[in-house]
Design a protein around this motif. Structure first.
Motif, short mmCIF file in Angstrom:
data_model
loop_
_atom_site.label_atom_id
_atom_site.label_comp_id
_atom_site.label_asym_id
_atom_site.label_seq_id
_atom_site.Cartn_x
_atom_site.Cartn_y
_atom_site.Cartn_z
N GLU A 75 0.86 -1.20 0.00
CA GLU A 75 0.00 0.00 0.00
C GLU A 75 0.89 1.24 0.00
O GLU A 75 1.73 1.41 0.88
CB GLU A 75 -0.92 -0.01 1.23
CG GLU A 75 -1.78 1.24 1.41
CD GLU A 75 -2.60 1.61 0.16
OE1 GLU A 75 -3.46 0.82 -0.24
OE2 GLU A 75 -2.33 2.70 -0.40
N ASN A 124 -7.51 -4.85 -6.75
CA ASN A 124 -8.39 -3.85 -7.33
C ASN A 124 -7.45 -2.70 -7.65
O ASN A 124 -7.12 -1.91 -6.78
CB ASN A 124 -9.46 -3.47 -6.31
CG ASN A 124 -10.29 -2.28 -6.75
OD1 ASN A 124 -10.21 -1.83 -7.89
ND2 ASN A 124 -11.08 -1.74 -5.83
N TYR A 128 -5.09 4.87 -12.37
CA TYR A 128 -4.13 5.79 -13.01
C TYR A 128 -2.87 5.07 -13.48
O TYR A 128 -2.09 5.62 -14.25
CB TYR A 128 -3.78 6.95 -12.05
CG TYR A 128 -2.83 6.58 -10.92
CD1 TYR A 128 -1.48 6.89 -10.98
CD2 TYR A 128 -3.30 5.92 -9.78
CE1 TYR A 128 -0.62 6.55 -9.95
CE2 TYR A 128 -2.45 5.58 -8.76
CZ TYR A 128 -1.11 5.90 -8.84
OH TYR A 128 -0.25 5.54 -7.82
N1 SAM Z 1 -8.43 -2.83 -2.35
C1 SAM Z 1 -9.26 -1.71 -1.98
C2 SAM Z 1 -10.68 -1.94 -2.41
O1 SAM Z 1 -10.88 -2.84 -3.26
O2 SAM Z 1 -11.58 -1.27 -1.93
C3 SAM Z 1 -8.73 -0.39 -2.55
C4 SAM Z 1 -8.57 -0.35 -4.06
S1 SAM Z 1 -8.22 1.27 -4.69
C5 SAM Z 1 -8.92 1.15 -6.30
C6 SAM Z 1 -6.49 1.26 -5.10
C7 SAM Z 1 -5.52 1.16 -3.92
O3 SAM Z 1 -4.18 1.15 -4.44
C8 SAM Z 1 -5.57 2.32 -2.94
O4 SAM Z 1 -5.53 1.84 -1.64
C9 SAM Z 1 -4.29 3.13 -3.25
O5 SAM Z 1 -3.80 3.88 -2.17
C10 SAM Z 1 -3.35 2.02 -3.67
N2 SAM Z 1 -2.25 2.41 -4.55
C11 SAM Z 1 -2.26 3.38 -5.51
N3 SAM Z 1 -1.08 3.43 -6.15
C12 SAM Z 1 -0.30 2.47 -5.60
C13 SAM Z 1 1.05 2.05 -5.82
N4 SAM Z 1 1.80 2.61 -6.77
N5 SAM Z 1 1.56 1.06 -5.04
C14 SAM Z 1 0.81 0.48 -4.07
N6 SAM Z 1 -0.48 0.84 -3.81
C15 SAM Z 1 -1.02 1.82 -4.57
#
Ligand code: SAM
Length: 284
Positions: A75, A124, A128
């Motif tokens: 995360e 999920n 971006y």
């Molecule tokens: N798994 C959760 C759900 O299904 O409700 C959250 C999904 S949300 C679409 C995307 C998640 O990826 C967020 O928690 C965001 O902070 C995290 N995230 C975004 N860019 C990331 C990166 N480069 N590396 C790791 N996590 C990332």
């Protein structure tokens, strides 16, 4: 604790002094049946370690932890780390790593924490950065069994498109080199908080242990794919001319026809195996 209940999600975020961040692609699931269904279908072996990307507040993580041996979740958002310690406290088989998946040395992490284990990926994905994450996973060389991702519906259509169809592109041809994609189901935008503008879909990719297509020069193979779709409206030969300025038009036409294709064919009609055959013709 229902991690998909919209009021619970808001209360937890507020209690930890944080909120959803658009910049990190945070659209949290608010329908419990969806993380259940994704977790159920992302892997065939309960004895697997699952790498999750972007656990958010942990709704999918919890469902994975219930079904598989261990979950290692990356995360990026540091404000969610104490949240996850709270929401996932009861699952002793979850490890959360506060790191950007694009910068993490995934192979080193897995060598340390999951040596000798069967490993799959489930996420999920933040919209971006969907394609770069997917390509990073595929190019890592880590022998994942499956990669299951939720992405925007239009991206899902591209990932699982047939050659010659409107959705077929460089990402499809590249992906099919590594494994077999399968579109599992659609998830309507209303199942997320905040709701994105478009629907999503879940795609599962079963990776090949032994790739059926074996180009002589992998780099050249990907260059050919990129060239073919870089100028989609041109014939394959013309698209290749731009990418291979050192080759004559005749040489390129000869390579195309030697594969049994019409010299006016467009790249979008070629399968992954066809691209490998063409790249092999271009090896000097
Ligand atoms: N798994 C959760 C759900 O299904 O409700 C959250 C999904 S949300 C679409 C995307 C998640 O990826 C967020 O928690 C965001 O902070 C995290 N995230 C975004 N860019 C990331 C990166 N480069 N590396 C790791 N996590 C990332």
């Amino acid at each position: 604790m229902n991690l998909c209940d919209i009021r619970t999600v808001r209360e937890i975020l507020s209690a930890f002094g944080t909120t959803t961040k658009k910049g990190f692609g945070q659209n949290f699931l608010i329908n419990q049946s969806i993380p259940e269904r994704i977790a159920e279908n992302c892997c065939d072996d309960a004895d697997s370690v699952i790498v999750e990307i972007g656990p958010g507040i942990g709704c999918l993580t919890a469902e994975l932890a219930k079904r598989y041996k261990k979950v290692i979740a990356f995360e990026i958002d540091k404000t969610l780390i104490p949240v996850l310690a709270y929401t996932l406290g009861e699952y002793k088989n979850v490890e959360v790593i506060n790191r950007d998946i694009m910068e993490a040395d995934l192979a080193a992490v897995l060598a340390e924490k999951a040596a000798g284990e069967r490993i799959s990926v489930c996420a999920n994905l933040p919209y971006y950065i969907t394609t770069p994450i997917l390509m990073r996973l595929l190019e890592s060389g880590i022998p994942f069994d499956c990669i299951t991702v939720m992405v925007q519906a239009e991206v899902a259509a591209r990932l699982a498109a047939a050659p010659g169809s409107a959705d077929y592109g460089a990402i499809t041809a590249s992906l099919c080199y590594y494994g077999q994609p399968q579109r599992l189901f659609t998830v309507a935008a209303g199942n997320f908080m905040p709701a994105p503008k478009v629907n999503s879909a879940v795609v599962r990719i079963d990776l090949y242990r032994d790739k059926p297509v074996k180009p002589k020069d992998e780099k050249l193979f990907f260059t050919v794919i990129k060239a073919a779709f870089g100028q989609r409206r041109k014939t394959l030969t013309n698209a290749l001319s731009t990418a291979f300025p050192d080759r004559t038009k005749e040489e390129l036409t000869e390579a195309v026809t030697a594969c049994g294709f019409d010299e006016r064919i467009r790249g979008e009609r070629l399968s992954t195996a066809d691209f490998a055959a063409l790249a092999d013709q271009l090896v000097k």
